[in-house]
Design a protein around this motif. Structure first.
Motif, PDB file in Angstrom:
ATOM      1  N   LEU A 130      12.264   7.339  -0.328  1.00 35.38           N
ATOM      2  CA  LEU A 130      13.503   6.586  -0.494  1.00 35.38           C
ATOM      3  C   LEU A 130      13.825   6.369  -1.970  1.00 35.38           C
ATOM      4  N   SER A 131      12.815   6.022  -2.751  1.00 32.98           N
ATOM      5  CA  SER A 131      13.016   5.781  -4.171  1.00 32.98           C
ATOM      6  C   SER A 131      11.691   5.920  -4.909  1.00 32.98           C
ATOM      7  N   GLY A 132      11.766   6.214  -6.193  1.00 34.84           N
ATOM      8  CA  GLY A 132      10.578   6.264  -7.025  1.00 34.84           C
ATOM      9  C   GLY A 132      10.437   5.048  -7.919  1.00 34.84           C
ATOM     10  N   THR A 133      11.304   4.062  -7.703  1.00 34.35           N
ATOM     11  CA  THR A 133      11.245   2.825  -8.475  1.00 34.35           C
ATOM     12  C   THR A 133      11.367   1.631  -7.541  1.00 34.35           C
ATOM     13  N   VAL A 134      10.918   0.485  -8.031  1.00 32.99           N
ATOM     14  CA  VAL A 134      11.086  -0.759  -7.277  1.00 32.99           C
ATOM     15  C   VAL A 134      11.251  -1.896  -8.274  1.00 32.99           C
ATOM     16  N   GLN A 135      12.201  -2.766  -8.003  1.00 35.30           N
ATOM     17  CA  GLN A 135      12.435  -3.937  -8.839  1.00 35.30           C
ATOM     18  C   GLN A 135      11.307  -4.949  -8.637  1.00 35.30           C
ATOM     19  N   ALA A 136      10.769  -5.469  -9.718  1.00 36.90           N
ATOM     20  CA  ALA A 136       9.666  -6.430  -9.626  1.00 36.90           C
ATOM     21  C   ALA A 136      10.165  -7.851  -9.838  1.00 36.90           C
ATOM     22  N   TYR A 137       9.456  -8.798  -9.221  1.00 36.79           N
ATOM     23  CA  TYR A 137       9.641 -10.202  -9.590  1.00 36.79           C
ATOM     24  C   TYR A 137       8.332 -10.712 -10.193  1.00 36.79           C
ATOM     25  N   ALA A 138       8.449 -11.576 -11.182  1.00 45.30           N
ATOM     26  CA  ALA A 138       7.275 -12.143 -11.818  1.00 45.30           C
ATOM     27  C   ALA A 138       6.663 -13.185 -10.889  1.00 45.30           C
ATOM     28  N   ILE A 326       9.730   3.453   1.454  1.00 41.01           N
ATOM     29  CA  ILE A 326      10.301   3.220   2.790  1.00 41.01           C
ATOM     30  C   ILE A 326      11.244   2.030   2.886  1.00 41.01           C
ATOM     31  N   ALA A 327      11.223   1.109   1.936  1.00 42.64           N
ATOM     32  CA  ALA A 327      11.902  -0.175   2.149  1.00 42.64           C
ATOM     33  C   ALA A 327      13.044  -0.403   1.162  1.00 42.64           C
ATOM     34  N   ASP A 328      14.004  -1.193   1.585  1.00 47.26           N
ATOM     35  CA  ASP A 328      15.086  -1.650   0.710  1.00 47.26           C
ATOM     36  C   ASP A 328      14.771  -3.069   0.242  1.00 47.26           C
ATOM     37  N   ALA A 329      13.593  -3.265  -0.305  1.00 46.82           N
ATOM     38  CA  ALA A 329      13.164  -4.602  -0.711  1.00 46.82           C
ATOM     39  C   ALA A 329      13.937  -5.062  -1.943  1.00 46.82           C
ATOM     40  N   PRO A 330      14.334  -6.344  -1.976  1.00 43.12           N
ATOM     41  CA  PRO A 330      15.027  -6.837  -3.173  1.00 43.12           C
ATOM     42  C   PRO A 330      14.125  -6.819  -4.392  1.00 43.12           C
ATOM     43  N   TRP A 331      12.826  -7.112  -4.185  1.00 44.18           N
ATOM     44  CA  TRP A 331      11.853  -7.090  -5.262  1.00 44.18           C
ATOM     45  C   TRP A 331      10.463  -6.863  -4.689  1.00 44.18           C
ATOM     46  N   LEU A 332       9.529  -6.556  -5.591  1.00 46.04           N
ATOM     47  CA  LEU A 332       8.108  -6.498  -5.252  1.00 46.04           C
ATOM     48  C   LEU A 332       7.359  -7.443  -6.181  1.00 46.04           C
ATOM     49  N   GLU A 333       6.349  -8.097  -5.643  1.00 52.27           N
ATOM     50  CA  GLU A 333       5.557  -9.045  -6.420  1.00 52.27           C
ATOM     51  C   GLU A 333       4.807  -8.359  -7.558  1.00 52.27           C
ATOM     52  N   PHE A 334       4.895  -8.962  -8.753  1.00 53.87           N
ATOM     53  CA  PHE A 334       4.175  -8.480  -9.934  1.00 53.87           C
ATOM     54  C   PHE A 334       3.349  -9.652 -10.472  1.00 53.87           C
ATOM     55  N   PRO A 335       2.058  -9.738 -10.104  1.00 54.71           N
ATOM     56  CA  PRO A 335       1.218 -10.859 -10.557  1.00 54.71           C
ATOM     57  C   PRO A 335       1.075 -10.844 -12.078  1.00 54.71           C
ATOM     58  N   TYR A 336       1.545 -11.924 -12.709  1.00 53.30           N
ATOM     59  CA  TYR A 336       1.622 -11.891 -14.173  1.00 53.30           C
ATOM     60  C   TYR A 336       1.922 -13.304 -14.660  1.00 53.30           C
ATOM     61  N   ASP A 337       0.939 -13.938 -15.287  1.00 52.91           N
ATOM     62  CA  ASP A 337       1.119 -15.301 -15.776  1.00 52.91           C
ATOM     63  C   ASP A 337       0.323 -15.479 -17.062  1.00 52.91           C
ATOM     64  N   VAL A 356       6.015  -3.181 -16.206  1.00 53.46           N
ATOM     65  CA  VAL A 356       7.418  -3.024 -15.821  1.00 53.46           C
ATOM     66  C   VAL A 356       8.193  -2.603 -17.059  1.00 53.46           C
ATOM     67  N   ASN A 357       9.379  -2.008 -16.842  1.00 51.53           N
ATOM     68  CA  ASN A 357      10.187  -1.639 -17.993  1.00 51.53           C
ATOM     69  C   ASN A 357      11.035  -2.825 -18.443  1.00 51.53           C
ATOM     70  N   ALA A 358      11.935  -2.591 -19.375  1.00 55.12           N
ATOM     71  CA  ALA A 358      12.716  -3.678 -19.976  1.00 55.12           C
ATOM     72  C   ALA A 358      13.648  -4.357 -18.987  1.00 55.12           C
ATOM     73  N   LYS A 359      13.865  -3.731 -17.829  1.00 53.32           N
ATOM     74  CA  LYS A 359      14.705  -4.325 -16.796  1.00 53.32           C
ATOM     75  C   LYS A 359      13.880  -4.894 -15.639  1.00 53.32           C
ATOM     76  N   GLY A 360      12.574  -4.986 -15.836  1.00 57.06           N
ATOM     77  CA  GLY A 360      11.711  -5.542 -14.800  1.00 57.06           C
ATOM     78  C   GLY A 360      11.483  -4.603 -13.640  1.00 57.06           C
ATOM     79  N   VAL A 361      11.562  -3.296 -13.883  1.00 61.99           N
ATOM     80  CA  VAL A 361      11.423  -2.290 -12.837  1.00 61.99           C
ATOM     81  C   VAL A 361      10.087  -1.562 -12.971  1.00 61.99           C
ATOM     82  N   ILE A 362       9.423  -1.324 -11.839  1.00 61.86           N
ATOM     83  CA  ILE A 362       8.238  -0.473 -11.802  1.00 61.86           C
ATOM     84  C   ILE A 362       8.706   0.951 -11.519  1.00 61.86           C
ATOM     85  N   ASP A 363       8.455   1.841 -12.461  1.00 62.95           N
ATOM     86  CA  ASP A 363       8.818   3.248 -12.311  1.00 62.95           C
ATOM     87  C   ASP A 363       7.547   4.016 -11.975  1.00 62.95           C
TER      88      ASP A 363
END
Length: 385
Positions: A130-138, A326-337, A356-363
């Protein structure tokens, strides 16, 4: 040799590659100062990891990690001599081991890494493409003072993250709300906010009770007032009736399932109307193979599928391939603190940490398999004997 010459070799490998050995090593990385995880009453001074290597007669090795593989020793013969690409067969054996002995899902991750290397394809493409990237959330992990948490939120925003998950566990949920209010006031709606209530399970040494439905409703009303996107694990994992009632009583999305052990439990959570957001972790629950089934179940019921990923970088990558594929997820968890939970601590076993890149995306790129490599020197230093 050009690409046209290489392709037949890949097809030949795909015809039959046999597993010759499964190697497991365990590692411990010590650090100071400790990491005070919001869900753990004991400070964490080290981070353990099991590395799974699946060796084959083709000289190709698949790698997985994310859980400690407890209970697997003695079962290697169930896989050695088998076709490396018989992943569904291997998953069924792992599911039996999960029932009788323990969670060994990093082996499933290693098998998918191996499949990608055999076929010359990245796992996200094998899984669905479906895609080779996914948007991450912190995903934060500590309990900071309100102003310090707001400072951290501004840093996440500056790093490109579009969303942040905040932890509740300050003893009195009203104190948690105060911290959340401070963040919302500081960043406005430039960051989408989620809240993890951490009521679904406890650490082995903790004996305090989870919230009741009445507690959860009160907190949910406050989260709705502050425009929170989802409320994670507001009740004990087994309180399906409570989750269903809560979901009916409030508008905020209810999330959970990060360590629900069986696929039929997800079927029941879905059909009984308990959750809006399903969060199983491929390193802890069902592997990539099992969670692909859960992802499709979620899709058919118009629910959000976005895995939990608080293991290590290898686990994050595996969940990212599954989600992107496979998914149209709004974001994926990115453990980072940072600084308490930075990439050097989380991903010490990897040659390069996942970023993640400058837009918070995992490529995830196009490298065959999962795309990661091990830091062998660090693994030698941290080997548990």
């Amino acid at each position: 040799m050009d690409a046209m010459q290489e392709k037949p070799a890949l097809v030949a490998h795909a015809a039959k590659v046999t597993i010759t050995n499964i190697e497991i090593t365990r590692h411990r990385f010590h650090f100071d100062p400790p990491f005070n995880a919001s869900w753990d009453t004991q400070p964490r001074k080290f981070w353990d990891a099991a590395i799974v290597r699946v060796h084959t007669d083709a000289g190709i090795t698949g790698i997985g990690s994310g859980d400690m593989m407890l209970g697997f020793e003695g079962h290697e013969h169930l896989f050695v001599g088998q076709d490396a690409l018989a992943i569904e067969r291997h998953w069924r054996i792992l599911n039996n081991i999960n029932f009788h002995w323990g969670r060994c899902w990093p082996l499933d991750i290693a098998l998918w890494d191996l499949a990608g290397k055999i076929t010359g394809q990245p796992c996200w493409k094998l899984l669905g493409g479906l895609s080779g990237t996914v948007q991450a959330y912190a995903s934060s992990g500590t309990l900071r003072q309100p102003e310090q948490l707001a400072d951290a939120a501004e840093r996440y925003l500056a790093e490109g993250f579009p969303a942040l998950k905040i932890r509740f566990h300050r003893g009195d949920w009203r104190h948690d709300i105060k911290a959340l209010e401070t963040v919302r006031h500081r960043v406005g709606h430039k960051l989408e906010l989620m809240v993890d209530c951490n009521q679904g399970w406890r650490m082995s040494w903790d004996a305090y009770s989870p919230w009741s439905l009445k507690d959860a409703v009160k907190v949910a009303r406050e989260l709705e007032r502050l425009g929170v996107y989802w409320m994670e694990e507001p009740l004990h994992r087994g309180d399906r009736a409570g989750m269903r009632k809560l979901r009916e009583m409030v508008d905020i999305r209810i999330a959970g399932g990060e360590m629900t052990r069986e696929l039929y439990e997800f079927r029941d959570l879905i059909t009984e109307g308990c959750l809006d957001v399903l969060q199983p972790d491929a390193a802890l629950v069902g592997g990539v193979t099992g969670l692909r089934k859960v992802g499709y179940m979620a899709q058919e019921h118009n629910l959000v599928f976005t895995p939990h990923t608080w293991t290590n970088g290898i686990g994050v990558v595996a969940n990212a391939h599954l989600t992107a594929g496979i998914a149209d997820a709004p974001w994926l968890e990115f453990p980072y603190d940072p600084p308490e939970w930075n990439l050097d601590r989380r991903d010490y076993m990897m040659a390069e940490p996942l970023r993640v890149n400058a837009k918070g995306v995992i490529d995830l790129g196009s490298k065959p398999g999962m795309g990661y490599e091990l830091d062998e020197d660090m693994l030698k230093k941290t080997l548990m004997r």
